[in-house]
Design a protein around this motif. Structure first.
Motif, PDB file in Angstrom:
ATOM      1  N   GLY A 116       0.824  -1.196   0.000  1.00  0.00           N
ATOM      2  CA  GLY A 116       0.000   0.000   0.000  1.00  0.00           C
ATOM      3  C   GLY A 116       0.858   1.245   0.000  1.00  0.00           C
ATOM      4  N   GLY A 117       0.556   2.177   0.876  1.00  0.00           N
ATOM      5  CA  GLY A 117       1.311   3.428   0.950  1.00  0.00           C
ATOM      6  C   GLY A 117       2.458   3.390   1.930  1.00  0.00           C
ATOM      7  N   ALA A 118       2.874   2.198   2.358  1.00  0.00           N
ATOM      8  CA  ALA A 118       3.922   2.091   3.376  1.00  0.00           C
ATOM      9  C   ALA A 118       5.312   2.353   2.832  1.00  0.00           C
ATOM     10  CB  ALA A 118       3.874   0.714   4.036  1.00  0.00           C
ATOM     11  N   GLY A 119       5.430   2.658   1.551  1.00  0.00           N
ATOM     12  CA  GLY A 119       6.735   3.011   0.995  1.00  0.00           C
ATOM     13  C   GLY A 119       7.116   4.451   1.274  1.00  0.00           C
ATOM     14  N   GLU A 120       6.218   5.203   1.903  1.00  0.00           N
ATOM     15  CA  GLU A 120       6.508   6.567   2.329  1.00  0.00           C
ATOM     16  C   GLU A 120       6.430   6.625   3.843  1.00  0.00           C
ATOM     17  OE1 GLU A 120       3.782   9.168   0.431  1.00  0.00           O
ATOM     18  OE2 GLU A 120       4.498   8.737  -1.610  1.00  0.00           O
ATOM     19  N   ASP A 121       7.318   7.390   4.428  1.00  0.00           N
ATOM     20  CA  ASP A 121       7.374   7.490   5.887  1.00  0.00           C
ATOM     21  C   ASP A 121       7.551   8.951   6.262  1.00  0.00           C
ATOM     22  OD1 ASP A 121       7.637   7.127   8.592  1.00  0.00           O
ATOM     23  OD2 ASP A 121       9.561   6.072   8.505  1.00  0.00           O
ATOM     24  N   CYS A 122       6.453   9.644   6.501  1.00  0.00           N
ATOM     25  CA  CYS A 122       6.510  11.063   6.838  1.00  0.00           C
ATOM     26  C   CYS A 122       7.136  11.281   8.203  1.00  0.00           C
ATOM     27  CB  CYS A 122       5.097  11.655   6.790  1.00  0.00           C
ATOM     28  SG  CYS A 122       5.025  13.439   7.027  1.00  0.00           S
ATOM     29  N   VAL A 123       6.904  10.351   9.137  1.00  0.00           N
ATOM     30  CA  VAL A 123       7.405  10.502  10.507  1.00  0.00           C
ATOM     31  C   VAL A 123       8.864  10.080  10.615  1.00  0.00           C
ATOM     32  CG1 VAL A 123       7.061   9.854  12.918  1.00  0.00           C
ATOM     33  CG2 VAL A 123       5.087  10.116  11.405  1.00  0.00           C
TER      34      VAL A 123
END
Length: 413
Positions: A116-123
């Motif tokens: 899903g969108g777990a390839g981005e990590d804003c934190v």
């Protein structure tokens, strides 16, 4: 644990022991907290603190511009140099259910699959945890993950601000198990969601996946504090679910920080204070503290064991980590011992010794009679020998006492 563990602060990270942990940072600030300064060590690297959550209007965490060139204290404390000669986690997949794992981290390159969108990590917390688990060493840095050849599958357990929810964490655990992860790391604690998280852990257990989770929060939001700002004491989910390996942290001095939130029934403890790992993108490093980071290291150790002994079930890996841990109030993780020692309960059980059966003693009657006869014969021989000496001499003296002769007797008459 362990009071006797050999803590050697290697290289330039010696001063990290005095850097304020994320648990003491202002209310989940992203990057507005000051970088910690060393105390008298001009060569120490200043690393930015790892955020746990982001405020509503805070920008995403940026890649760190600072690199730790030496090894972290935790690497020495865990004996990684020896453990990694036995296993580096190759062939094992570790799921990271957290804030995501950012792309573009060189130490994780080619080994991260995002769902899903777990390839981005804003934190940045999930990327940091993935680095603790599986970062490969890079030129110019001594920082390495515990299982540097393990694969990572990233799943979201939080929103883009780092706030977890039972639904997201439960879905992450289930999805990780369905995708074949042998170890599932959960990076946050929850005060609610017992039923759905218990069901998710059961789903993972059926698929022989080991779930590892923190037994205490890294920090407690103000809205979750009790009257007079008293910190809650748990239980925390999913760590409180039976079968989950619940982990708490300790620091370079072997104890938890007094300001850390209380842990709820931990199974194991591991290094978790002043930890150094990758940031969200780039080759720079962040520094952070908390039970979630201790759980990440434990997940890496589980990957080492599962790679080295793939025949072990998830439950057997848990028992091995606990059985080989250094004894303390909360046993302390020891990856090298888990790989090299055989716990008592795993030693081969030998058959109980069978007592020897000796033959019944012979009747002593004939022996006694024979001895008596031999003794009597010996006495006769000695008596005859004595007579053979005494009788001739007695006749020669006319049976007179020694010193007198027969003529002496005639003279006296």
């Amino acid at each position: 644990m362990r009071s006797t563990m050999k803590y050697r602060y290697a290289g330039l990270v010696l001063a990290f022991t005095v850097i304020l942990p994320v648990a003491c940072a202002p209310a989940f600030a992203a990057q507005d907290g000051p970088s910690a300064a060393p105390t008298g060590d001009p060569g120490a690297t200043l690393l930015p603190p790892l955020p746990l959550r982001l405020g509503k209007d805070n920008p995403c965490t940026e890649p760190s511009q600072e690199t730790a060139t030496g090894a972290a204290w935790s690497q020495t404390a865990l004996g990684l140099a020896r453990a990694q000669r036995i296993s580096q986690g190759a062939g094992v997949t570790v799921a990271v259910v957290d804030t995501g794992v950012a792309a573009g981290v060189p130490s994780l390159a080619g080994r991260v699959t995002a769902v899903g969108g777990a390839g981005e990590d804003c934190v940045g917390h999930g990327t940091f945890a993935a680095g603790l688990i599986a970062a490969a060493p890079e030129k110019g840095s001594g920082i390495t993950g515990i299982a540097p050849k393990a694969a990572i599958v990233a799943l979201r357990g939080t929103d883009d601000r780092g706030v977890p929810s039972p639904a997201l964490v439960a879905l992450g655990i289930r999805t990780a198990a369905d995708r074949g992860a042998q170890v599932i790391y959960v990076g946050h604690t929850l005060r609610t969601g017992m039923a759905e998280l218990t069901a998710a852990v059961a789903h993972a257990t059926e698929r022989d996946a080991l779930v590892v989770a923190p037994a205490a929060p890294d920090a407690v939001p103000k809205e979750e504090l009790g009257p007079n700002n008293v910190m809650p004491k748990g239980p925390y989910w999913p760590a409180a679910v039976p079968g989950v390996l619940a982990v708490v942290d300790f620091g370079p001095n072997g104890v938890r920080q007094a300001s850390a939130p209380p842990a709820h029934e931990p199974d194991l403890s591991a290094p978790g204070s002043s930890m150094v790992s990758a940031g969200p993108g780039g080759s720079g490093h962040y520094i952070g503290s908390g039970a979630s980071l201790a759980a990440a290291g434990t997940a890496g150790a589980a990957a080492l064991v599962r790679a080295y002994q793939p025949e072990l079930t998830a439950a057997e890996v848990t028992r091995k980590l606990l059985a080989t841990a250094y004894p303390a109030d909360t046993p302390r993780l020891d990856p090298y011992a888990a790989l090299s020692l055989v716990p008592e309960q795993n030693k081969p059980q030998y058959a109980e010794a069978v007592p020897a059966h000796l033959p019944e003693p012979a009747d002593p009657g004939p022996l006694n009679r024979g001895l008596a006869i031999a003794g009597g014969g010996l006495m006769v021989v000695l008596l005859v020998g004595a007579l053979a000496v005494v009788l001739p001499r007695g006749r020669a003296r006319g049976w007179m006492p020694p010193g007198r002769r027969p003529e002496d007797a005639s003279a006296g008459q």
